[in-house]
Design a protein around this motif. Structure first.
Motif, PDB file in Angstrom:
ATOM      1  N   UNK A 179     -28.007 -19.059  26.946  1.00 37.40           N
ATOM      2  CA  UNK A 179     -29.130 -19.177  25.865  1.00 37.40           C
ATOM      3  C   UNK A 179     -28.899 -20.575  25.276  1.00 37.40           C
ATOM      4  N   UNK A 180     -27.554 -21.070  25.075  1.00 44.76           N
ATOM      5  CA  UNK A 180     -27.291 -22.220  24.347  1.00 44.76           C
ATOM      6  C   UNK A 180     -28.158 -23.481  25.202  1.00 44.76           C
ATOM      7  N   UNK A 181     -27.866 -23.202  26.744  1.00 44.95           N
ATOM      8  CA  UNK A 181     -28.406 -24.312  27.448  1.00 44.95           C
ATOM      9  C   UNK A 181     -29.909 -24.763  27.250  1.00 44.95           C
ATOM     10  N   UNK A 197     -25.153 -27.810  10.766  1.00 47.45           N
ATOM     11  CA  UNK A 197     -25.716 -26.401  10.938  1.00 47.45           C
ATOM     12  C   UNK A 197     -26.133 -26.112  12.505  1.00 47.45           C
ATOM     13  N   UNK A 198     -26.691 -27.042  13.273  1.00 42.79           N
ATOM     14  CA  UNK A 198     -27.373 -26.424  14.389  1.00 42.79           C
ATOM     15  C   UNK A 198     -26.138 -26.513  15.470  1.00 42.79           C
ATOM     16  N   UNK A 199     -25.280 -27.254  15.229  1.00 40.87           N
ATOM     17  CA  UNK A 199     -24.028 -27.294  16.089  1.00 40.87           C
ATOM     18  C   UNK A 199     -23.567 -25.482  15.920  1.00 40.87           C
ATOM     19  N   UNK A 200     -23.229 -25.361  14.676  1.00 39.95           N
ATOM     20  CA  UNK A 200     -22.558 -24.023  14.571  1.00 39.95           C
ATOM     21  C   UNK A 200     -23.336 -22.702  15.026  1.00 39.95           C
ATOM     22  N   UNK A 201     -24.790 -22.936  14.689  1.00 41.14           N
ATOM     23  CA  UNK A 201     -25.674 -21.906  15.101  1.00 41.14           C
ATOM     24  C   UNK A 201     -25.592 -21.848  16.811  1.00 41.14           C
ATOM     25  N   UNK A 202     -25.682 -22.920  17.459  1.00 36.80           N
ATOM     26  CA  UNK A 202     -25.683 -23.034  18.696  1.00 36.80           C
ATOM     27  C   UNK A 202     -24.390 -22.413  19.463  1.00 36.80           C
ATOM     28  N   UNK A 203     -23.282 -22.768  18.867  1.00 38.90           N
ATOM     29  CA  UNK A 203     -22.050 -22.345  19.381  1.00 38.90           C
ATOM     30  C   UNK A 203     -22.019 -20.764  19.133  1.00 38.90           C
ATOM     31  N   UNK A 204     -22.941 -20.051  18.500  1.00 38.66           N
ATOM     32  CA  UNK A 204     -23.026 -18.448  18.443  1.00 38.66           C
ATOM     33  C   UNK A 204     -23.853 -17.854  19.790  1.00 38.66           C
ATOM     34  N   UNK A 205     -24.429 -18.727  20.381  1.00 42.43           N
ATOM     35  CA  UNK A 205     -25.365 -18.418  21.415  1.00 42.43           C
ATOM     36  C   UNK A 205     -24.480 -18.268  22.828  1.00 42.43           C
ATOM     37  N   UNK A 206     -24.937 -17.145  23.489  1.00 40.25           N
ATOM     38  CA  UNK A 206     -24.110 -17.174  24.771  1.00 40.25           C
ATOM     39  C   UNK A 206     -24.629 -18.474  25.687  1.00 40.25           C
ATOM     40  N   UNK A 207     -23.856 -18.624  26.431  1.00 40.80           N
ATOM     41  CA  UNK A 207     -23.980 -20.019  27.282  1.00 40.80           C
ATOM     42  C   UNK A 207     -25.292 -20.368  27.906  1.00 40.80           C
TER      43      UNK A 207
END
Length: 218
Positions: free
Chosen positions: A62-64, A50-60
């Motif tokens: 924001x993800x960082x 779940x958290x990998x999928x959600x994180x993949x939706x964030x802009x780089x």
């Protein structure tokens, strides 16, 4: 020079690319913008992915600066999991067993927020393996909202991930997924814990497409 940040950045990019390739995940920014101030993303939880999928939706960018909160009992179960969580996924590990834990999860999460980072949390506290769309929310979300009213609380509905990586599965099943980002929830002045958690749970549930279809059918 510390190689860990570079390793984490490369791992985050690789995992985001893999998640998009397997699921074709599509972020739906329904109630907020991809760019915002510091946030706590709170989501439904039915899979370790779940958290990998959600994180993949964030802009780089924001993800960082966004870290997922995960159960130390699972990720410290063996050395491989622990190294993966600590060094590659950069998760915030908290002990869920309040009797045996040595550190207060709230202190750990607030320390991360003090550093200017955002969090991904799962208010149900554990993976939902029932037929219910959402389990009862635990108190952590309320405590964070009370301690840090300046941080946005964004509900996020993760669709289909439990079918992509069901419990016990090692290899993911390619299926289309979506992550729906709703309108930030704000703790009202004087609002008690039960009312806030009920309202936050309802805000997340209302992002569930199946919930919407059931309401329209009725």
């Amino acid at each position: 020079m510390n190689a860990k940040p570079l390793l984490r950045r490369a791992a985050a990019m690789a995992l985001a690319g893999l998640a998009r390739a397997i699921t074709g995940v599509r972020p739906i920014w329904q109630g907020c913008s991809p760019l915002g101030r510091q946030r706590i993303y709170f989501a439904n939880h039915a899979s370790h992915g779940d958290f990998i999928l959600l994180s993949s939706c964030l802009l780089p960018e924001e993800r960082e600066r966004t870290r997922a909160v995960a159960g130390a009992d699972y990720w410290r179960k063996n050395k491989i999991r622990h190294v993966l969580a600590r060094d590659l996924l950069n998760t915030v590990l908290v002990e869920r067993n309040w009797v045996e834990r040595a550190e207060d999860p709230m202190v750990i999460m607030l320390d991360v927020l003090k550093e200017g980072q955002s969090l991904i949390i799962f208010p149900e506290g554990t993976r939902n393996m029932t037929e219910e769309p959402l389990l009862r929310f635990r108190s952590g979300l309320y405590n964070l909202a009370l301690a840090r009213p300046d941080v946005e609380l964004v509900p996020c509905w993760i669709e289909n991930m439990s079918r992509v990586l069901p419990k016990g599965a090692f290899l993911p099943v390619p299926l289309l997924c979506r992550v729906i980002f709703g309108t930030p929830v704000i703790l009202e002045p004087g609002e008690d814990r039960h009312a806030f958690l009920h309202r936050s749970r309802q805000a997340l549930l209302e992002l569930n497409p199946e919930h919407q279809r059931a309401l329209n059918h009725d």
